[in-house]
Write a protein that holds these residues in place. Structure first.
Motif, PDB file in Angstrom:
ATOM      1  N   LEU A   1      -2.148  -1.499  12.091  1.00 16.50           N
ATOM      2  CA  LEU A   1      -1.594  -0.172  12.398  1.00 16.50           C
ATOM      3  C   LEU A   1      -0.235   0.027  11.742  1.00 16.50           C
ATOM      4  N   GLU A   2       0.603  -1.000  11.806  1.00 15.22           N
ATOM      5  CA  GLU A   2       1.922  -0.922  11.182  1.00 15.22           C
ATOM      6  C   GLU A   2       1.796  -0.779   9.662  1.00 15.22           C
ATOM      7  N   GLU A   3       0.893  -1.541   9.077  1.00 19.39           N
ATOM      8  CA  GLU A   3       0.673  -1.467   7.632  1.00 19.39           C
ATOM      9  C   GLU A   3       0.112  -0.111   7.220  1.00 19.39           C
ATOM     10  N   LYS A   4      -0.769   0.432   8.037  1.00 17.43           N
ATOM     11  CA  LYS A   4      -1.361   1.737   7.716  1.00 17.43           C
ATOM     12  C   LYS A   4      -0.271   2.789   7.556  1.00 17.43           C
ATOM     13  N   ASP A   5       0.686   2.788   8.449  1.00 14.46           N
ATOM     14  CA  ASP A   5       1.793   3.746   8.356  1.00 14.46           C
ATOM     15  C   ASP A   5       2.538   3.600   7.028  1.00 14.46           C
ATOM     16  N   LEU A   6       2.793   2.369   6.624  1.00 12.65           N
ATOM     17  CA  LEU A   6       3.487   2.132   5.353  1.00 12.65           C
ATOM     18  C   LEU A   6       2.630   2.548   4.156  1.00 12.65           C
ATOM     19  N   LEU A   7       1.348   2.229   4.201  1.00  9.54           N
ATOM     20  CA  LEU A   7       0.461   2.570   3.089  1.00  9.54           C
ATOM     21  C   LEU A   7       0.342   4.077   2.911  1.00  9.54           C
ATOM     22  N   VAL A   8       0.300   4.793   4.006  1.00  9.81           N
ATOM     23  CA  VAL A   8       0.248   6.258   3.932  1.00  9.81           C
ATOM     24  C   VAL A   8       1.507   6.787   3.257  1.00  9.81           C
ATOM     25  N   ARG A   9       2.653   6.209   3.592  1.00 10.31           N
ATOM     26  CA  ARG A   9       3.912   6.627   2.951  1.00 10.31           C
ATOM     27  C   ARG A   9       3.907   6.321   1.461  1.00 10.31           C
TER      28      ARG A   9
END
Length: 162
Positions: free
Chosen positions: A114-122
């Protein structure tokens, strides 16, 4: 024709350099993210393998990651000390136990995703699907060709040392 091949080789070296830089940047960012959990990118890779593949013996993980068994075992030992993995009997091999995620390991990996998903979206917010798909296809073809070449070299090496 020779100039074209030289140009292609130079372009390929450039691509390899960019992949290495990207990997190092991702590993560094991942390490900083994971630090608060007492993890590293290498430990995360083992969690990911177990989440995707299920319970596995160390030799299988090592082969899949192109690492030594000893290196993977050291990572597994660290994850075990954190309560994120556990050993289980291996019905196929008495001495090589299966390594499995604990409930805490599953929860930790889901939180990481979940934390990585936020970064990848950015990171990818202005890229088109076509950009990502073309890049993925290029890297997949590159990996296939590297694997084919490795098989040829391995076969050639086996023949010369037989």
């Amino acid at each position: 024709m020779q100039a074209t091949k030289s140009s292609e080789a130079a372009d390929l070296r450039l691509l390899i350099g960019e992949v290495r830089k990207t990997f190092r940047l991702m590993a560094g960012l991942s390490d900083r993210m994971l630090e608060a959990r007492g993890l590293t990118a290498s430990l995360r890779a083992i969690l990911e393998f177990l989440a995707e593949e299920g319970s596995s013996p160390v030799p299988k993980m090592a082969a899949a990651k192109s690492m030594t068994r000893q290196s993977v075992q050291a990572l597994v030992d660290r994850l075990d000390a954190l309560g994120l993995v556990e050993t289980r009997p291996n019905p196929e091999h008495k001495r090589s136990q299966l390594i499995a995620l604990t409930k805490a390991g599953q929860a930790a990996f889901q939180a990481i995703l979940l934390e990585e998903k936020d970064l990848l979206v950015r990171i990818a917010n202005d890229w088109t699907d076509g950009d990502l798909q073309e890049t993925s296809r290029t890297l997949q073809v590159f990996q296939t060709r590297l694997n084919d070449l490795r098989s040829e070299i391995d076969a050639s090496y086996s023949e010369t040392n037989a």
